[in-house]
Structures are given as C-alpha cells and as structure tokens.
Write a protein that holds these residues in place. Structure first.
Motif, PDB file in Angstrom:
ATOM      1  N   LEU A 178     -21.037   7.361  10.203  1.00 54.14           N
ATOM      2  CA  LEU A 178     -20.107   6.317   9.770  1.00 54.14           C
ATOM      3  C   LEU A 178     -20.341   5.010  10.522  1.00 54.14           C
ATOM      4  N   CYS A 228       0.869   4.298   0.695  1.00 52.08           N
ATOM      5  CA  CYS A 228       0.890   5.476   1.548  1.00 52.08           C
ATOM      6  C   CYS A 228       0.975   5.023   2.997  1.00 52.08           C
ATOM      7  N   ARG A 229       1.369   5.946   3.844  1.00 53.45           N
ATOM      8  CA  ARG A 229       1.627   5.602   5.230  1.00 53.45           C
ATOM      9  C   ARG A 229       0.318   5.322   5.956  1.00 53.45           C
ATOM     10  N   ILE A 230       0.076   4.107   6.292  1.00 54.88           N
ATOM     11  CA  ILE A 230      -1.037   3.821   7.177  1.00 54.88           C
ATOM     12  C   ILE A 230      -0.492   2.945   8.282  1.00 54.88           C
ATOM     13  N   LEU A 237     -13.959  13.155  14.381  1.00 55.17           N
ATOM     14  CA  LEU A 237     -14.613  13.826  13.262  1.00 55.17           C
ATOM     15  C   LEU A 237     -15.834  14.603  13.729  1.00 55.17           C
ATOM     16  N   LEU A 254     -13.012   7.841  15.065  1.00 57.65           N
ATOM     17  CA  LEU A 254     -14.151   8.413  14.361  1.00 57.65           C
ATOM     18  C   LEU A 254     -14.759   9.571  15.141  1.00 57.65           C
ATOM     19  N   LEU A 303      -1.694  15.748   5.728  1.00 54.19           N
ATOM     20  CA  LEU A 303      -2.618  15.865   6.854  1.00 54.19           C
ATOM     21  C   LEU A 303      -3.871  16.604   6.405  1.00 54.19           C
ATOM     22  N   SER A 346      -1.982  10.240  14.848  1.00 51.94           N
ATOM     23  CA  SER A 346      -3.205  10.346  15.651  1.00 51.94           C
ATOM     24  C   SER A 346      -4.011   9.070  15.748  1.00 51.94           C
ATOM     25  N   ASP A 347      -3.607   8.016  15.045  1.00 50.29           N
ATOM     26  CA  ASP A 347      -4.439   6.820  15.055  1.00 50.29           C
ATOM     27  C   ASP A 347      -4.501   6.256  16.469  1.00 50.29           C
ATOM     28  N   TYR A 406       0.846  -1.185   0.000  1.00 47.81           N
ATOM     29  CA  TYR A 406       0.000   0.000   0.000  1.00 47.81           C
ATOM     30  C   TYR A 406       0.877   1.229   0.000  1.00 47.81           C
ATOM     31  N   LEU A 416      -9.930   5.785   5.129  1.00 43.62           N
ATOM     32  CA  LEU A 416     -10.093   4.426   5.665  1.00 43.62           C
ATOM     33  C   LEU A 416     -11.138   4.381   6.785  1.00 43.62           C
ATOM     34  N   MET A 417     -11.392   5.527   7.430  1.00 49.10           N
ATOM     35  CA  MET A 417     -12.452   5.553   8.439  1.00 49.10           C
ATOM     36  C   MET A 417     -13.797   5.188   7.832  1.00 49.10           C
ATOM     37  N   GLY A 418     -13.946   5.446   6.530  1.00 49.04           N
ATOM     38  CA  GLY A 418     -15.178   5.082   5.852  1.00 49.04           C
ATOM     39  C   GLY A 418     -15.422   3.587   5.830  1.00 49.04           C
ATOM     40  N   ALA A 465      -2.642  11.461  -0.392  1.00 46.34           N
ATOM     41  CA  ALA A 465      -2.885  10.418   0.607  1.00 46.34           C
ATOM     42  C   ALA A 465      -2.090  10.580   1.901  1.00 46.34           C
ATOM     43  N   ASP A 466      -0.850  11.039   1.802  1.00 47.42           N
ATOM     44  CA  ASP A 466      -0.018  11.145   2.996  1.00 47.42           C
ATOM     45  C   ASP A 466      -0.069  12.518   3.657  1.00 47.42           C
ATOM     46  N   ALA A 514      -5.267   9.393   3.961  1.00 47.45           N
ATOM     47  CA  ALA A 514      -5.505   7.949   3.866  1.00 47.45           C
ATOM     48  C   ALA A 514      -6.215   7.437   5.125  1.00 47.45           C
ATOM     49  N   ASP A 515      -5.762   7.887   6.306  1.00 46.67           N
ATOM     50  CA  ASP A 515      -6.426   7.499   7.556  1.00 46.67           C
ATOM     51  C   ASP A 515      -7.902   7.866   7.503  1.00 46.67           C
ATOM     52  N   THR A 516      -8.157   9.099   7.059  1.00 44.71           N
ATOM     53  CA  THR A 516      -9.522   9.617   7.070  1.00 44.71           C
ATOM     54  C   THR A 516     -10.413   8.818   6.126  1.00 44.71           C
ATOM     55  N   PHE A 520      -4.526  13.773  11.386  1.00 46.17           N
ATOM     56  CA  PHE A 520      -4.828  12.545  10.650  1.00 46.17           C
ATOM     57  C   PHE A 520      -4.481  12.756   9.181  1.00 46.17           C
ATOM     58  N   THR A 521      -3.950  11.716   8.541  1.00 43.18           N
ATOM     59  CA  THR A 521      -3.662  11.846   7.118  1.00 43.18           C
ATOM     60  C   THR A 521      -4.932  11.593   6.314  1.00 43.18           C
TER      61      THR A 521
END
Lengths: 381, 289
Positions: A277, A36-38, A269, A266, B163, A323-324, A34, B120-122, B160-161, B116-118, B113-114
């Motif tokens: 969501l 990008c940074r996750i 947000l 979540l 913020l 922040s995760d 993947y 992926l919350m979906g 994606a990366d 991509a993180d956001t 939050f990046t």
C-alpha cells in the motif's frame, strides 16, 4: 395538516445510513455527509479537547492529595501572594506553597509525561508487532533500558556525557537492543503467536533482570539500595531542569509517533500489505524502534520500571475511540498520563506518610486486566 | 498522481507493455542449506495494458512469490521488473502502490478497524505526506468518493461500519478487493480472489474484474487454483511449475490435458465450455482413475 416549516429541513440529515441497495446501485452521492463512521476532524478535536480538559482536572486534583492534604484556598492564597511579590524562592515560601511548587507539581508533571510516553510507546509496539498485548515492560524493552541505565550508574558516569544526559542515553541504547531482539524473533514468522511473543518477552526480561541483579550485587550496599528502589518504579519530584529535558524528549517522541500514525494504521495489516500500500516499511520501522527506545529510555531513567501502563491504557482507549492511530496515539498518551497521575496519587496517600512505589500500584491494577485479556479475548489476539 | 496518469495514458496510446518481467529469479534465503532452490527461476514475460493474465500451477510453484515481487513487497534476487518503462527497483513504495495494487490471499486484522477505515487505507499512496498531518480528517473529497465507489463496486457498502474482524471470509475478501480498487491502480494483482467466496460473489468479482478491464483498461494478474476461473476469465494463462515458466499463452494453448498431466501429475478431462467455447477442466471419476 400544515407541512413542517421549511427551515427545519437542513437539520434533518436525510438518512445517516442510506438504504443499502440504493447506495450500492448509484454509488455516487457525495453531496450528503459521508454516511459511515470515519475519523473526521471534528470528532478528533472533540475527543482530544475532552481528554485535555480531563487531564487538567486530574492533575489539579492530585495536587491537593499527598502526605498532607492541602486546601485549594490555601494554595491559591499563597501562590497569589508569592506571585504578586514576584518570589518563587523556596526560602520565603509558606510550607503549603513550597510543597506545591517544588514537590507536588513537578511530580505530577513527571507522572503525566511518564504515563503518556509509556502509553504511546505501547500503542506503537502493539501496531508494529500486531499484538494487543505488547507493552514495553512485558516485552523487556524497559528492562533493557534499565540495564543500560544501571550500567551507566555502575561505571559512575556522571549525569552528563559530553553534554548529553547519560542515563537516558544508556537507557535508549539498552531499550533499542531489546526491541531489535524482540522484533527479530517476531519477524522470523509471519506473525508471532501471542504466546510465543510473551514467552520471548519473559525470557528476555529474565536475562536482563539477572544482569541488573548482578550489577546491584557488586555495587556498594548503599548505592545498590538506591538502584533497587529506582527499579521498582517510583516517581520522585525531579528538579525543573531534569523535567524540562524530559519534556523535550517526550515532545519530540510524541510528534514523531503522531506523524507516523497513518503508517501505524497500515502496519496493523502486516508488513507485506503495508508495503504493497506504499509504506516504506524499513524506514518506518527504524523510526518506530528509535522513537520507542528513546521514549522508554527517557522514562526509565526518570522513573524506573513502571509496568502495564503501555498495555492497559491503549487497549482501553481502543475500545472507546476505535483503532485509528491518528486518534489512538494522542488519546492514549493523555489517558496514560491521567492513569499514572491517579496511580501515583494512590501510591502517595494510601499508606501516608509511607509511599508505595507507583510501579506496584500500576502492576496491581494492570496485571489482572492483562490476565483477563489473555484468558477471555484469546480468540481475537 | 498526475505524472502517473500521463505516463499511463502514454503507455496506453502506444499499446506498450504495462509490465515487463525480465529474467526474474527469486529465492527466499541464499544461505538456506537444504532448500537452496529457486522459488522462481529465470522468468520473462510481458503483460499488455488491459490484459487479464491467469497464473496457475501446483502448490509451491512460486505463484504467490511472483505476485509479491510484482507488488514490490519483495525484491527480486536477479532480473528486473519494468512498470511501463520504469524499472521497479528505482521506484519508491508509494510510486509503486499508485500503479500496482494487491489483494492478498487472506487478511488478519487483530485490531477493531471498520470496513470504511480499511478501504480508506487504500488511499494512502495518493495522500501527500505533509509535515503537519497530525490529526484526523486528512481524507480529501476524492479519497472519500473513491473509497465509496470501491465499496459499492464490491458490494461491501452495507458493511461500511462493521468491524473487519467480525466479517466472514468472503466478506473480508471483498473488502480487500475494495481496498485495492481504492488505490486506483493500473495493475491489479489478485491472490486466489475466489477462494473464500460463495458462487454468486465469485461470479460478481470475476465480472467486476472484466468490467474494470473494459472501463479503465485495468491490467490484471490473477493467481488461481481454479483452472476454470483462469480459463474463462483470462486472456492468457501462465503455467508455473517449481518456479519455472512451463507455458504461457491463450487458454486454448495452455489448458491442455497433456500439459496439465505434466504439471500436476494427474489426469484431467478438458472439453469446451458450452457457452464460451473455452477449455473446461473436469476431474474424471471412476473409470479414468
């Protein structure tokens, strides 16, 4: 020129950041890692393992410092001796080993747990209130818990109440009350501006502190002096029964907080977005309130009011790991534990043999950081 | 997830309503003394699968309230909403979120939050809640590919990366659309999707919505201040005023000077769009004022 040997190819990631236009046109290329940074499991494990190792090192080091400096070799020697004799009885132990096993070790463990719980509660409150300055101490949750515990002391309710330890229970109830008041205030608008939230915390703190002062003023002098010392926030060596109980509280609370990490993500947000969501926000909020109050109550009953750990630590950790909350919650807990153990080591040794309450050390270290955030990072609050 | 698709497929094959709103009413606070008016009053309509509905009306006419009710963020005071054939009140948030996704008007993210993180919350509603999901890396292959697809569809893949807090309003808006698409919804609710976007991205989002409708039979509810967006891209338009449904019908039936004068209280010129032939609204200058 010879082409590079074939077996090198797999070690070359094709491109970690693929050419943008191509990626957005084709969309699908999941064969590659993947790009990008996750938060991957590897990254999670690496960071947590590193922090656990650092925590162990910090705790081991802080065991050596105190009013008397104990050499590692002496400790190891005496411990090995008593271990081989199968004796941990205080009467037969040499004095360094005695200090180590019955005073410093429980104190370091208690400090680690207290710091960890405070930092974890700070993370949860920050996500819930969507505010990076939230902290159980600043918002008056600690004061609420302290008032509960002080009430329990005033009425002389013994250490247990129908088999449940009374102090943490009363602390829990007091903390829960403060939390609900603060959250109601924050909820009355979409998102309470940081100034209003802090002001609400200040006022709540003032009211609760007044109530605690009232209790100390009507207590007998020698008991009220003890109460005051406890309120300042100090770690004393708890006996192992209390420590075990506290560890159970901490374990339950931390497990629940870590399980709620995706929901915490979540909730940052906003409540409406979180609900759209798929988060059952009412249920999650109730769980978060309960866990936060439980942990704060337990912490306050064991160490009094220790401030700023819950605000400074999550903030610093967020800057390091992102922040995760799946990573932020455990990482903050570990760093919070280390921070408090270090602060307590300073508190023990700086003016030895006099001890400074550790709450004063954390306030002196954390207060300026808090002000810095308030002044410099206002645009992002 | 499987139940959902079967349910949807059945709904589609029957050509039944994706969404039924029956005698819906809502007010914010019953105890509110002076403003004891209904934000939404006795609203009933049906939305067919694969339809794009535009919701227009002046400020405070209840457009956003309607959207929040449809997204399950708020519960109606009276009446009910059916998703397919199931009453929304009986569904959990997670079940609703697997069918309905909402793109809010604006998005404030205080924490780093990046993108991509956001996005992926979906995927949250599709992720089972396991007992031991403590650590990171809970995303499945499907989650990742869905999020990636959503990001490239909305042209935020290159971000994606980054913020979210560092993005411009328009970029953030597209991230929110990507997050909603990652939910793989059957119904997409958009609150002012074009408000912060510059022209090319406005067109892109509108085209994306049309494309998704034809590819996936996506049902769309689009709240917009821009009557022309509603007219050009929507199959039907719902006109709201003070919480009441004034008219609902094709753009030709709803975007009419008389009706708009009644609803907005100002004169507009409506002519036919040179390409689509649909009504086009312009504000008269000079003589007409």
């Amino acid at each position: 020129m010879a082409p590079p040997p074939r077996h090198f190819a797999p070690f070359h990631p094709v491109s970690l950041a693929p050419s943008v236009g191509e990626a957005s046109r084709t969309g699908q290329d999941t064969a590659r890692p993947y790009p990008c940074r996750i938060l991957t499991l590897q990254r999670w494990l690496a960071i947590i393992a590193g922090l656990v190792a650092a925590s162990l090192a910090v705790c081991a080091l802080s065991l050596l410092f105190g009013a008397t400096r104990i050499e590692m070799s002496a400790v190891v020697e005496t411990l090995r001796h008593s271990m081989s004799a199968g004796e941990f009885d205080a009467a037969t132990m040499s004095s360094p080993a005695l200090i180590m096993v019955h005073i410093r070790l429980p104190r370091v463990l208690a400090g680690f747990l207290v710091g960890g719980c405070l930092a974890a509660v700070g993370v949860a409150l920050q996500a819930l209130l969507r505010n990076a300055l939230a902290d159980p101490y600043v918002l008056g949750v600690s004061s609420g818990a302290a008032l509960g515990a002080a009430l329990a002391m005033m009425f002389g309710i013994g250490t247990t109440l129908a088999l449940v330890p009374a102090l943490p229970l009363f602390g829990f109830l007091g903390g829960l009350l403060s939390l609900v008041v603060i959250y109601r205030l924050a909820q009355s608008q979409e998102r309470l501006p940081v100034q209003s939230l802090l002001l609400a915390g200040v006022i709540l703190n003032a009211i609760l502190t007044a109530a605690i002062m009232f209790i100390t003023s009507i207590m007998e002098p020698n008991r009220s002096a003890g109460l005051m010392a406890w309120l300042m926030g100090s770690l004393t060596a708890p006996d192992y029964t209390v420590l075990t109980l506290f560890a159970c509280y901490a374990a339950v609370g931390m497990t629940i907080l870590m399980r709620l990490a995706p929901e915490l993500n979540l909730l940052t947000l906003g409540e409406g977005a979180a609900r759209s969501l798929g988060v059952e926000t009412e249920r999650v909020k109730k769980q978060l309130f309960t866990v936060s109050a439980l942990l704060t109550g337990a912490v306050v009953s064991i160490s009094g009011m220790i401030g700023f750990v819950g605000m400074v630590v999550p903030h610093a950790v967020r800057m390091m790991v992102g922040s995760d909350h799946r990573l932020l919650v455990p990482a903050s807990a570990l760093v919070g534990g280390m921070f408090l153990v270090l602060s307590d080591t300073v508190a023990r040794t700086l003016l030895a043999p006099t001890e400074i309450p550790v709450g004063i050390v954390t306030a002196i270290a954390g207060g300026p950081f808090f002000l810095y955030l308030l002044l410099c990072r206002k645009d992002r609050m | 997830m499987k139940n959902e698709t079967i349910e949807d497929a059945r709904t589609r094959s029957r050509g039944a309503a994706a969404l039924t709103v029956d005698a819906l009413a809502f007010r914010y606070r019953a105890a509110d003394q002076k403003g004891n008016t209904w934000s939404l009053d006795n609203l009933s309509f049906r939305l067919e699968t694969g339809e794009i509905l535009g919701v227009v009306g002046p400020n405070g006419s209840g457009k956003t309230s309607l959207l929040k009710l449809l997204a399950g963020i708020m519960a109606p005071s009276k009446g009910e909403i059916l998703l397919g054939s199931r009453p929304m009140a009986q569904l959990g948030q997670r079940d609703i979120a697997r069918v309905v996704a909402m793109v809010p008007q604006d998005h404030v993210q205080v924490f780093p939050f990046t993108v991509a993180d956001t996005v992926l919350m979906g995927r949250y509603p599709h992720r089972p809640s396991r007992l031991w999901s403590l650590g990171g890396g809970g995303e499945t292959e499907k989650d990742l590919s869905c999020a990636q697809q959503a990001m490239s569809d909305t042209d935020v893949w290159s971000l994606a990366d980054r913020l979210v807090s560092e993005l411009s309003g328009g970029e953030r808006q597209r991230v929110m659309v990507a997050r909603a698409l990652a939910q793989e919804p059957a119904i997409l609710l958009l609150d002012e999707p074009t408000a912060f976007l510059d022209l090319n991205h406005q067109i892109e989002i509108c085209r994306l919505i049309s494309r998704l409708r034809s590819e996936r039979q996506l049902t769309v509810v689009l709240v917009s201040h821009d009557l022309n967006v509603a007219s050009q891209y929507c199959d039907r338009v719902l006109v709201l005023k003070e919480g009441r449904l004034i008219r609902m019908g094709s753009p030709e039936e709803t975007i009419q000077p008389d009706l708009l004068r009644m609803v907005y209280g100002c004169e507009v010129v409506v002519d036919a769009h040179p390409h689509t032939g649909r009504p086009r609204v312009t504000i008269p200058m000079g003589s007409a004022v």
